[in-house]
Design a protein around this motif. Structure first.
Motif, PDB file in Angstrom:
ATOM      1  N   UNK A   1       0.839  -1.200   0.000  1.00 42.87           N
ATOM      2  CA  UNK A   1       0.000   0.000   0.000  1.00 42.87           C
ATOM      3  C   UNK A   1       0.877   1.253   0.000  1.00 42.87           C
ATOM      4  N   UNK A   2       1.921   1.219   0.815  1.00 40.00           N
ATOM      5  CA  UNK A   2       2.823   2.373   0.875  1.00 40.00           C
ATOM      6  C   UNK A   2       3.573   2.525  -0.443  1.00 40.00           C
ATOM      7  N   UNK A   3       4.003   1.401  -1.016  1.00 43.32           N
ATOM      8  CA  UNK A   3       4.699   1.442  -2.308  1.00 43.32           C
ATOM      9  C   UNK A   3       3.791   2.040  -3.381  1.00 43.32           C
ATOM     10  N   UNK A   4       2.527   1.608  -3.396  1.00 46.70           N
ATOM     11  CA  UNK A   4       1.571   2.144  -4.364  1.00 46.70           C
ATOM     12  C   UNK A   4       1.395   3.653  -4.183  1.00 46.70           C
ATOM     13  N   UNK A   5       1.216   4.081  -2.923  1.00 43.28           N
ATOM     14  CA  UNK A   5       1.003   5.502  -2.650  1.00 43.28           C
ATOM     15  C   UNK A   5       2.227   6.333  -3.025  1.00 43.28           C
ATOM     16  N   UNK A   6       3.408   5.842  -2.694  1.00 42.07           N
ATOM     17  CA  UNK A   6       4.651   6.553  -3.012  1.00 42.07           C
ATOM     18  C   UNK A   6       4.815   6.700  -4.523  1.00 42.07           C
ATOM     19  N   UNK A   7       4.560   5.609  -5.256  1.00 40.80           N
ATOM     20  CA  UNK A   7       4.693   5.643  -6.711  1.00 40.80           C
ATOM     21  C   UNK A   7       3.669   6.582  -7.340  1.00 40.80           C
ATOM     22  N   UNK A   8       2.431   6.528  -6.858  1.00 38.81           N
ATOM     23  CA  UNK A   8       1.371   7.362  -7.424  1.00 38.81           C
ATOM     24  C   UNK A   8       1.630   8.851  -7.195  1.00 38.81           C
ATOM     25  N   UNK A   9       2.001   9.205  -5.966  1.00 40.35           N
ATOM     26  CA  UNK A   9       2.261  10.617  -5.653  1.00 40.35           C
ATOM     27  C   UNK A   9       3.494  11.113  -6.409  1.00 40.35           C
ATOM     28  N   UNK A  10       4.547  10.278  -6.456  1.00 34.89           N
ATOM     29  CA  UNK A  10       5.748  10.665  -7.191  1.00 34.89           C
ATOM     30  C   UNK A  10       5.468  10.864  -8.664  1.00 34.89           C
ATOM     31  N   UNK A  11       4.673   9.971  -9.253  1.00 36.16           N
ATOM     32  CA  UNK A  11       4.326  10.089 -10.676  1.00 36.16           C
ATOM     33  C   UNK A  11       3.523  11.355 -10.927  1.00 36.16           C
ATOM     34  N   UNK A  12       2.582  11.651 -10.026  1.00 36.96           N
ATOM     35  CA  UNK A  12       1.760  12.849 -10.180  1.00 36.96           C
ATOM     36  C   UNK A  12       2.623  14.118 -10.149  1.00 36.96           C
ATOM     37  N   UNK A  13       3.529  14.182  -9.194  1.00 33.08           N
ATOM     38  CA  UNK A  13       4.396  15.360  -9.084  1.00 33.08           C
ATOM     39  C   UNK A  13       5.275  15.487 -10.319  1.00 33.08           C
ATOM     40  N   UNK A  14       5.836  14.362 -10.789  1.00 35.96           N
ATOM     41  CA  UNK A  14       6.681  14.387 -11.972  1.00 35.96           C
ATOM     42  C   UNK A  14       5.934  14.874 -13.203  1.00 35.96           C
ATOM     43  N   UNK A  15       4.691  14.445 -13.344  1.00 37.38           N
ATOM     44  CA  UNK A  15       3.874  14.887 -14.480  1.00 37.38           C
ATOM     45  C   UNK A  15       3.579  16.386 -14.396  1.00 37.38           C
ATOM     46  N   UNK A  16       3.369  16.867 -13.175  1.00 38.42           N
ATOM     47  CA  UNK A  16       3.118  18.297 -12.997  1.00 38.42           C
ATOM     48  C   UNK A  16       4.359  19.125 -13.354  1.00 38.42           C
ATOM     49  N   UNK A  17       5.521  18.584 -13.024  1.00 36.80           N
ATOM     50  CA  UNK A  17       6.768  19.262 -13.404  1.00 36.80           C
ATOM     51  C   UNK A  17       6.878  19.326 -14.923  1.00 36.80           C
ATOM     52  N   UNK A  18       6.561  18.200 -15.592  1.00 37.59           N
ATOM     53  CA  UNK A  18       6.612  18.171 -17.052  1.00 37.59           C
ATOM     54  C   UNK A  18       5.658  19.203 -17.652  1.00 37.59           C
ATOM     55  N   UNK A  19       4.463  19.294 -17.092  1.00 39.98           N
ATOM     56  CA  UNK A  19       3.486  20.290 -17.559  1.00 39.98           C
ATOM     57  C   UNK A  19       4.063  21.700 -17.431  1.00 39.98           C
ATOM     58  N   UNK A  20       4.684  21.977 -16.284  1.00 43.92           N
ATOM     59  CA  UNK A  20       5.252  23.304 -16.051  1.00 43.92           C
ATOM     60  C   UNK A  20       6.403  23.598 -16.999  1.00 43.92           C
ATOM     61  N   UNK A  21       7.221  22.580 -17.285  1.00 44.26           N
ATOM     62  CA  UNK A  21       8.321  22.759 -18.241  1.00 44.26           C
ATOM     63  C   UNK A  21       7.764  23.120 -19.609  1.00 44.26           C
ATOM     64  N   UNK A  22       6.730  22.391 -20.033  1.00 47.63           N
ATOM     65  CA  UNK A  22       6.108  22.675 -21.324  1.00 47.63           C
ATOM     66  C   UNK A  22       5.502  24.064 -21.374  1.00 47.63           C
TER      67      UNK A  22
END
Length: 233
Positions: free
Chosen positions: A59-80
């Motif tokens: 459960x913790x692994x899932x949550x860590x991966x999901x939150x990390x992926x979300x933040x990374x995608x937001x960074x990509x959006x901001x870069x674009x």
């Protein structure tokens, strides 16, 4: 890539240690905007280790991966949004340029489905997310869709790791390898499935998107305007 493999080996060896989760979180963020670091392999590998009680809590692994992926995608959006594509090396030539051009055009026609599907395709998600930022795709809509797709992506990665470990019980290295290969295959299948569905059920929109992608590629990558405009989706 040698650096990535070294990091990957260290994370896997850390197993159930909190450091493994912290490293996974960081890699999931970086993977959102830097393609040489595919985080799927890390999440899948750690999930496979949990079957033999050598990995973190699922459960913790899932949550860590999901939150990390979300933040990374937001960074990509901001870069674009803030950096012209011509200044991003892997998006101004070759495969990256073609993916970016097509992503921008398809986002204009049916963004939510495309954003969600792209999360499962390593280079595709970066092109789509940066494309969303560059064309002015509404951030609130992008964030809602991205949150859902990040949770689904994390669950799928964990599930593949567990499934591979059970099928190949007693052979943890083979389980991790099978999970990683499975993730790549599913990503390719998702990409082709989306293309097929677009051609089958939305032929006119697909043709228009293809034409728009070609025109945008010429204008956007060969000295034209930096953005096709703003979408209000």
């Amino acid at each position: 890539m040698d650096i990535f493999y070294s990091i990957q080996d260290w994370v896997i060896s850390a197993g159930a240690s909190p450091w493994a989760l912290l490293a996974t979180f960081a890699l999931c963020i970086v993977d959102g905007f830097f393609p040489p670091f595919p985080s799927e392999s890390i999440v899948i590998a750690l999930a496979a280790l949990t079957v033999s009680s050598q990995g973190p809590n699922l459960i913790i692994l899932w949550a860590v991966a999901a939150v990390g992926a979300f933040i990374g995608d937001q960074v990509a959006y901001s870069i674009g949004k803030w950096i012209p594509v011509k200044k991003i090396p892997f998006l101004n030539r070759g495969r990256g340029a073609r993916a970016y051009a097509r992503a921008g055009a398809l986002l204009l026609s049916h963004g939510p489905v495309f954003i969600m599907a792209a999360r499962f395709i390593p280079i595709g998600r970066i092109a789509v997310n940066m494309g969303a930022g560059s064309i002015g795709y509404r951030r609130s809509t992008f964030s809602v869709v991205d949150a859902l797709s990040s949770m689904m992506w994390a669950a799928y990665s964990v599930a593949i790791g567990i499934g591979a470990a059970h099928i190949l019980e007693g052979h943890p290295l083979l389980a991790m390898l099978a999970g990683i290969v499975g993730g790549i295959i599913i990503g390719v299948i998702v990409s082709h499935l989306i293309t097929f569905l677009q051609k089958r059920f939305f032929p006119e929109r697909y043709a228009a998107a293809e034409k728009a992608a070609e025109e945008w590629s010429k204008n956007h990558l060969d000295g034209g305007a930096d953005s096709p405009g703003t979408t209000h989706l």
